[in-house]
Design a protein around this motif. Structure first.
Motif, PDB file in Angstrom:
ATOM      1  N   GLN A 202      -8.356   6.358   3.008  1.00  0.00           N
ATOM      2  CA  GLN A 202      -8.093   8.085   2.832  1.00  0.00           C
ATOM      3  C   GLN A 202      -8.898   8.609   1.729  1.00  0.00           C
ATOM      4  O   GLN A 202      -9.308  10.140   2.158  1.00  0.00           O
ATOM      5  CB  GLN A 202      -5.999   8.321   2.340  1.00  0.00           C
TER       6      GLN A 202
ATOM      7  N   GLU B 183      -0.632  -0.466   6.504  1.00  0.00           N
ATOM      8  CA  GLU B 183      -0.567   1.027   5.569  1.00  0.00           C
ATOM      9  C   GLU B 183      -1.335   0.285   4.558  1.00  0.00           C
ATOM     10  O   GLU B 183      -1.648   1.336   3.956  1.00  0.00           O
ATOM     11  CB  GLU B 183       0.587   1.017   4.456  1.00  0.00           C
ATOM     12  N   GLY B 184      -1.988  -0.991   4.041  1.00  0.00           N
ATOM     13  CA  GLY B 184      -3.014  -0.877   3.169  1.00  0.00           C
ATOM     14  C   GLY B 184      -4.354  -0.692   3.467  1.00  0.00           C
ATOM     15  O   GLY B 184      -5.016   0.234   2.670  1.00  0.00           O
TER      16      GLY B 184
ATOM     17  N   GLU C  90      -4.804   1.496   6.071  1.00  0.00           N
ATOM     18  CA  GLU C  90      -4.695   3.686   5.913  1.00  0.00           C
ATOM     19  C   GLU C  90      -4.838   4.279   4.897  1.00  0.00           C
ATOM     20  O   GLU C  90      -5.439   5.168   5.057  1.00  0.00           O
ATOM     21  CB  GLU C  90      -3.645   3.848   7.252  1.00  0.00           C
ATOM     22  N   GLN C  91      -4.101   3.345   3.692  1.00  0.00           N
ATOM     23  CA  GLN C  91      -4.475   3.584   2.021  1.00  0.00           C
ATOM     24  C   GLN C  91      -5.571   4.085   1.535  1.00  0.00           C
ATOM     25  O   GLN C  91      -5.995   5.494   1.346  1.00  0.00           O
ATOM     26  CB  GLN C  91      -3.566   3.173   1.571  1.00  0.00           C
TER      27      GLN C  91
END
Length: 154
Positions: free
Chosen positions: A91, A84-85, A87-88
């Protein structure tokens, strides 16, 4: 989730993928429907989520980005928080046009555009290798694009 499409829906989708700016009356004429019936079908396709959005496509080379690289990224951990880190952080990076989570030897595959070799070095050194959890980066530079399409075979 998939939805049932008849031949007219498929024709509408093929035409819209090719020309998202076509007027409803021209589209209706091409699919042999009244304008109101055609608009109703398009709205149903939009509401179903199948038509996600409408976009303009720019020519990357004319826009000043002649280079394309496919970059494999391996993270130090594959836990949810690490993924998640990463992928964020991806963005907000305009040079990275696509990022895919993989099953296999690498964790992610990214499509990156760049202006020249110095620009790619900057992206590699200052951006990609600095993303959270990155331990390995392997890049493949394209020589020429043979086929590129955004249209799905509906």
């Amino acid at each position: 989730m998939s939805i049932e499409l008849d031949s007219r829906d498929r024709t509408i989708l093929r035409i819209l993928q090719n020309d998202g700016r076509i007027t409803n009356s021209d589209l209706a004429e091409k699919v042999h429907l009244s304008p109101s019936a055609c608009l109703r079908r398009v709205r149903q396709l939009e509401e179903s989520g199948l038509i996600r959005s409408y976009a303009m496509l720019l020519d990357e080379k004319i826009a000043g980005f002649p280079g394309t690289a496919f970059v494999f990224v391996t993270l130090d951990q594959q836990g949810r928080a690490s993924l998640e880190g990463f992928e964020q952080a991806v963005q907000g990076l305009p040079e990275i046009l696509e990022c895919h989570l993989l099953a296999g030897a690498h964790d992610y595959l990214m499509r990156v555009i760049y202006r020249d070799s110095a620009d790619f070095e900057r992206i590699h050194t200052d951006i990609i290798t600095q993303l959270p959890g990155v331990t390995r980066v392997q890049s493949t530079l394209t020589l020429r694009t043979i086929k590129k399409s955004s249209a799905l075979p509906v």
